[in-house]
Design an enzyme around this catalytic site. Structure first.
Site, PDB file in Angstrom:
ATOM      1  N   SER A 166      -9.599   1.129   2.805  1.00  0.00           N
ATOM      2  CA  SER A 166      -8.815   2.307   1.699  1.00  0.00           C
ATOM      3  C   SER A 166      -7.644   1.503   1.191  1.00  0.00           C
ATOM      4  O   SER A 166      -7.030   1.996   0.263  1.00  0.00           O
ATOM      5  CB  SER A 166      -7.940   3.441   2.813  1.00  0.00           C
ATOM      6  OG  SER A 166      -7.235   2.992   3.760  1.00  0.00           O
ATOM      7  N   LYS A 175       0.884  -0.994  -0.056  1.00  0.00           N
ATOM      8  CA  LYS A 175      -0.031   0.083  -0.099  1.00  0.00           C
ATOM      9  C   LYS A 175       0.969   1.051   0.128  1.00  0.00           C
ATOM     10  O   LYS A 175       1.927   1.348   0.717  1.00  0.00           O
ATOM     11  CB  LYS A 175      -0.973  -0.079   1.081  1.00  0.00           C
ATOM     12  CG  LYS A 175      -2.099   1.106   1.481  1.00  0.00           C
ATOM     13  CD  LYS A 175      -2.699   0.929   2.641  1.00  0.00           C
ATOM     14  CE  LYS A 175      -4.022   1.916   2.636  1.00  0.00           C
ATOM     15  NZ  LYS A 175      -4.691   1.417   3.875  1.00  0.00           N
ATOM     16  N   SER A 229     -10.166  -1.463   6.791  1.00  0.00           N
ATOM     17  CA  SER A 229      -9.383  -1.199   5.582  1.00  0.00           C
ATOM     18  C   SER A 229      -8.582  -2.239   4.761  1.00  0.00           C
ATOM     19  O   SER A 229      -8.165  -1.920   3.528  1.00  0.00           O
ATOM     20  CB  SER A 229      -8.496   0.167   5.582  1.00  0.00           C
ATOM     21  OG  SER A 229      -9.295   1.338   5.784  1.00  0.00           O
TER      22      SER A 229
END
Length: 454
Positions: A150, A75, A174
């Site tokens: 996210s 990420k 997330s």
């Protein structure tokens, strides 16, 4: 085509292909598909090929470390030395860290190959992966459905086989929500089991880091590399004697009928595997989203204090509103939330004296449309953001480990997910229950995912 880490390792062992061949295959696939789904912000081709060559040397010498030659991603809120790390924001569009995050150092020591940095909601502020700067992450199953967030880029990359695993972060769901939306597996480990050092924080009280991959065993393999704990030993068939807890409140309330049907089916599968089903009292949970928001909103304002002073106008409208709310949370509200956190942690840990694993749906609703703002369930209106984190956020507050995994498809072919919860530091029980469940119930799902997304 390689679709699991285990298959990859067997192929290396039999010399069916080399790390360089595998890496080139993945880089070509990313070049082909990433413009359509925006899973990656940065592709690290030169570094990946260099790591692949080093992996070949080690394999030739007879080495076989945990992730040797395994292509993964990170990420974009996770620092990577010398590589662009934006946290999904235009504010950091030129930020290049001087050091790797601890998780990157650990996995590269295990021989992993870094393919790049995955797309995300700006600074992880949202539970979708809409991003006005780098493009919205597209759900590989259906372009009209959200990929979740996210860590949506990580989940979409795994689902579309643009890597075999990805490291995400989870503050209110997330990792688990995008895993559910994209039909893959993700784990939020016990609080602080996986280091957050070198990651852009959102809320130090709620933040967790963990892997997303295509199946339970691959997730266990990556967690094993991160922690040196032999989780793969727990990946066994059958659940005879395992006690599965079903919550009597909160996690079975106000949910979509397809989610409810899926949950009932998952319960039947667990009993067919030999598990003992036990009801557990979770009536102490109230105002969960408000408590989670109290932590997250107040702490993110402090995390971004300096950036706000110099670059407030560069944040998205949603982020600006979050900072405005942050200033309005009182010390009384924050300290009250801390007291509740202590009580809920004690109560959940007490539940696990009577059960081994608790099972809930991953979300109360099926994966929503990309542009959806709200949802109505049984006549009650709820914002999409609050609804999608309703079942996941309690365990960011308490720090208990949770595994999100597929449970099947809706009538329109969209993935649905369940989450398995265990006591602190009992990830092994999650892998035991999850592995047995997927071997029994998800063979067809994985085949369909492979055919549809490849």
């Amino acid at each position: 085509m390689i679709v699991t880490i285990k298959e990859l390792m067997e192929g290396y062992k039999k010399k069916q292909f080399s790390p360089t061949e595998i890496t080139k295959w993945y880089l070509n696939r990313i070049r082909e598909l990433n413009p359509k789904i925006h899973a990656y912000i940065t592709i690290t081709e030169e570094k990946a090929l260099d790591q692949a060559k080093k992996a070949e040397v080690k394999l030739s010498a007879g080495e076989a470390s945990g992730l040797l030659g395994v292509p993964i991603s990170y990420k974009d809120s996770i620092d990577t030395k010398g590589i662009l790390t934006t946290s999904g924001s235009i504010i950091d569009e030129k930020r290049i860290p001087a050091e790797d995050a601890e998780v990157v150092t650990k996995l590269e020591q295990e021989g992993s190959i870094s393919l790049g940095k995955t797309n995300m909601y700006e600074y992880a502020f949202g539970i979708t992966s809409q991003n006005p700067f780098f493009g919205d992450v597209i759900n590989p199953w259906n372009k009209d459905k959200t990929a979740g967030g996210s860590s949506g880029g990580s989940a979409a990359a795994v689902a579309a086989n643009l890597c075999l695993g990805s490291i995400g972060t989870d503050t209110a769901g997330s990792i688990r929500v995008p895993a559910a939306c994209c039909g893959v597996v993700g784990i939020k480990p016990t609080y602080d089991l996986v280091s957050m050092k070198g990651m852009t924080p959102l809320s130090w009280t709620l933040d967790h880091a963990g892997p997303i991959s295509g199946n339970v065993e691959d997730t266990a393999i990556i967690m094993q590399a991160l922690t040196n704990i032999p989780y793969t030993k727990a990946c066994l068939n059958g659940l005879a004697g395992l006690r599965i807890g079903l919550p009597t409140h909160y996690f079975n309330e106000t949910m979509d009928h397809e989610v409810s049907s899926m949950y009932d089916k998952a319960i039947r599968h667990m009993t067919e595997l030999g598990a003992d089903v036990v009801e557990v009292d979770t009536s102490f949970l109230t105002d969960v989203v408000r408590i989670a928001t109290t932590f997250g909103t107040s702490e993110v304002g402090l995390v971004h204090k300096e950036r706000i002073q110099t670059a407030f106008h560069l944040y998205s409208e949603g982020a600006q509103k979050t900072f405005e709310k942050s200033r309005l949370i009182s010390a009384f509200d924050y300290l009250t939330a801390m007291q509740i956190r202590t009580e809920w942690t004690r109560r959940f840990s007490g539940i696990f004296t009577d059960i081994d694993v608790m099972m809930t749906p991953a979300m109360p609703i099926v994966t929503p449309d990309v542009q959806a703002k709200g949802v109505k369930i049984n006549g009650a209106n709820e914002s999409i953001g609050d609804c999608m984190i309703r079942y996941t956020s309690p365990f960011n507050i308490t720090g208990h480990p949770v595994l999100s995994m597929p449970a099947g498809l809706t009538g329109t072919g969209i993935p649905l997910g369940i989450q398995l919860v265990a006591n602190h530091d009992r990830e092994d029980l999650l892998f035991r229950a999850g592995y047995a469940y997927e071997q029994y119930a998800l063979t067809n799902f994985y085949s369909e995912r492979h055919l549809q997304l490849n």
